[in-house]
Design a protein around this motif. Sequence first.
Motif, PDB file in Angstrom:
ATOM      1  N   UNK A 100       7.275  -9.479   3.094  1.00 33.50           N
ATOM      2  CA  UNK A 100       6.318 -10.524   3.292  1.00 33.50           C
ATOM      3  C   UNK A 100       5.487 -10.817   1.924  1.00 33.50           C
ATOM      4  N   UNK A 101       4.999 -11.866   1.615  1.00 34.72           N
ATOM      5  CA  UNK A 101       4.107 -12.037   0.407  1.00 34.72           C
ATOM      6  C   UNK A 101       2.957 -11.100   0.476  1.00 34.72           C
ATOM      7  N   UNK A 102       2.272 -10.677  -0.684  1.00 33.92           N
ATOM      8  CA  UNK A 102       1.132  -9.720  -0.768  1.00 33.92           C
ATOM      9  C   UNK A 102      -0.125 -10.415  -0.134  1.00 33.92           C
ATOM     10  N   UNK A 103      -0.077 -11.837  -0.304  1.00 35.73           N
ATOM     11  CA  UNK A 103      -1.271 -12.564   0.242  1.00 35.73           C
ATOM     12  C   UNK A 103      -1.631 -12.392   2.016  1.00 35.73           C
ATOM     13  N   UNK A 104      -0.532 -12.001   2.431  1.00 29.68           N
ATOM     14  CA  UNK A 104      -0.800 -11.453   4.082  1.00 29.68           C
ATOM     15  C   UNK A 104      -1.707 -10.486   4.319  1.00 29.68           C
ATOM     16  N   UNK A 105      -2.089  -9.795   3.237  1.00 30.77           N
ATOM     17  CA  UNK A 105      -3.123  -8.739   3.564  1.00 30.77           C
ATOM     18  C   UNK A 105      -4.480  -9.156   3.969  1.00 30.77           C
ATOM     19  N   UNK A 106      -4.528 -10.312   3.425  1.00 27.81           N
ATOM     20  CA  UNK A 106      -5.854 -10.942   3.943  1.00 27.81           C
ATOM     21  C   UNK A 106      -5.979 -11.571   5.381  1.00 27.81           C
ATOM     22  N   UNK A 107      -4.824 -11.472   6.048  1.00 26.10           N
ATOM     23  CA  UNK A 107      -4.771 -11.997   7.534  1.00 26.10           C
ATOM     24  C   UNK A 107      -5.822 -10.939   8.207  1.00 26.10           C
ATOM     25  N   UNK A 108      -6.056  -9.754   7.896  1.00 23.61           N
ATOM     26  CA  UNK A 108      -6.792  -8.614   8.370  1.00 23.61           C
ATOM     27  C   UNK A 108      -8.200  -9.127   8.495  1.00 23.61           C
ATOM     28  N   UNK A 109      -8.617 -10.165   7.568  1.00 23.31           N
ATOM     29  CA  UNK A 109     -10.039 -10.334   7.460  1.00 23.31           C
ATOM     30  C   UNK A 109     -10.608 -11.435   8.600  1.00 23.31           C
ATOM     31  N   UNK A 110      -9.559 -12.007   9.382  1.00 17.34           N
ATOM     32  CA  UNK A 110      -9.750 -12.845  10.603  1.00 17.34           C
ATOM     33  C   UNK A 110     -10.494 -11.969  11.801  1.00 17.34           C
TER      34      UNK A 110
ATOM     35  N   UNK B 143      -4.875  -6.833  14.331  1.00 13.26           N
ATOM     36  CA  UNK B 143      -3.570  -6.667  15.290  1.00 13.26           C
ATOM     37  C   UNK B 143      -2.566  -7.409  14.317  1.00 13.26           C
ATOM     38  N   UNK B 144      -2.430  -8.360  13.910  1.00 11.93           N
ATOM     39  CA  UNK B 144      -1.541  -8.917  13.031  1.00 11.93           C
ATOM     40  C   UNK B 144      -0.997  -8.083  11.869  1.00 11.93           C
ATOM     41  N   UNK B 145      -2.294  -7.807  10.985  1.00 14.76           N
ATOM     42  CA  UNK B 145      -2.064  -6.908  10.132  1.00 14.76           C
ATOM     43  C   UNK B 145      -1.347  -5.662  10.292  1.00 14.76           C
ATOM     44  N   UNK B 146      -1.700  -5.137  11.332  1.00 15.53           N
ATOM     45  CA  UNK B 146      -0.841  -3.810  11.810  1.00 15.53           C
ATOM     46  C   UNK B 146       0.692  -4.217  11.973  1.00 15.53           C
ATOM     47  N   UNK B 147       0.900  -4.998  12.694  1.00 14.32           N
ATOM     48  CA  UNK B 147       2.212  -5.569  13.087  1.00 14.32           C
ATOM     49  C   UNK B 147       3.037  -5.723  11.887  1.00 14.32           C
TER      50      UNK B 147
ATOM     51  N   UNK C 198       2.488  -4.494   8.821  1.00 17.16           N
ATOM     52  CA  UNK C 198       2.915  -3.036   8.267  1.00 17.16           C
ATOM     53  C   UNK C 198       3.954  -2.345   8.959  1.00 17.16           C
ATOM     54  N   UNK C 199       4.122  -2.862  10.238  1.00 13.83           N
ATOM     55  CA  UNK C 199       5.152  -2.082  11.118  1.00 13.83           C
ATOM     56  C   UNK C 199       6.365  -2.532  10.835  1.00 13.83           C
ATOM     57  N   UNK C 200       6.569  -3.557  10.507  1.00 14.44           N
ATOM     58  CA  UNK C 200       7.925  -4.445  10.137  1.00 14.44           C
ATOM     59  C   UNK C 200       9.043  -3.355   9.423  1.00 14.44           C
ATOM     60  N   UNK C 201      10.185  -3.415   9.784  1.00 12.97           N
ATOM     61  CA  UNK C 201      11.225  -2.564   8.887  1.00 12.97           C
ATOM     62  C   UNK C 201      11.280  -3.277   7.681  1.00 12.97           C
ATOM     63  N   UNK C 202      12.025  -2.268   6.747  1.00  7.28           N
ATOM     64  CA  UNK C 202      12.276  -2.583   5.410  1.00  7.28           C
ATOM     65  C   UNK C 202      13.178  -3.615   5.300  1.00  7.28           C
ATOM     66  N   UNK C 203      12.925  -4.651   4.435  1.00  9.03           N
ATOM     67  CA  UNK C 203      14.099  -5.629   4.263  1.00  9.03           C
ATOM     68  C   UNK C 203      14.556  -5.221   2.974  1.00  9.03           C
ATOM     69  N   UNK C 204      15.854  -6.042   2.567  1.00 13.32           N
ATOM     70  CA  UNK C 204      16.550  -5.882   1.453  1.00 13.32           C
ATOM     71  C   UNK C 204      15.696  -6.381   0.210  1.00 13.32           C
ATOM     72  N   UNK C 205      15.457  -5.510  -0.732  1.00 14.92           N
ATOM     73  CA  UNK C 205      14.943  -5.827  -1.923  1.00 14.92           C
ATOM     74  C   UNK C 205      15.350  -6.699  -2.843  1.00 14.92           C
ATOM     75  N   UNK C 206      14.610  -7.608  -3.667  1.00 17.55           N
ATOM     76  CA  UNK C 206      15.233  -8.429  -4.620  1.00 17.55           C
ATOM     77  C   UNK C 206      15.902  -7.602  -5.769  1.00 17.55           C
TER      78      UNK C 206
END
Length: 121
Positions: free
Chosen positions: A83-93, A99-103, A105-113
């Motif tokens: 995910x893009x780093x800006x998704x961290x601001x979703x926790x401010x809602x 809940x979305x923020x916890x979900x 960070x619980x997502x599995x690792x994706x293949x890295x660039x």
Amino acid sequence: MVDAYKKFWGNFGNFRGVTGRKDYWLASIANSLVLLAMAILLILVRYGSILSLIIVVITVLFSLIVLFGSLTMQVRRLRDAGFHWAWMFIGLLPYIGSVVSIVLVCMPTKQQPKTAEELEF
């Protein structure tokens, strides 16, 4: 847990790179345990003494330092999950944001660039 906590402090202020799920949660638990120990110590010390004031100041300073380190760790964890780093601001809602923020960070690792240019910040 000790290795994850060492990585937390070793990558303090590092917004680049990634953090795995295990390291993220173990470092978060370790920080919570340290703050819990400080709270218990404060309860055991007599209220109004100089020692209680010192413990409060140390706890507040530690909390602010850990807050910054946790934000950098969350940015790395979101990047690791793809995910893009800006998704961290979703926790401010209110309500749903945490809940979305916890979900996220619980997502599995994706293949890295493969290159640093592909990591947008």
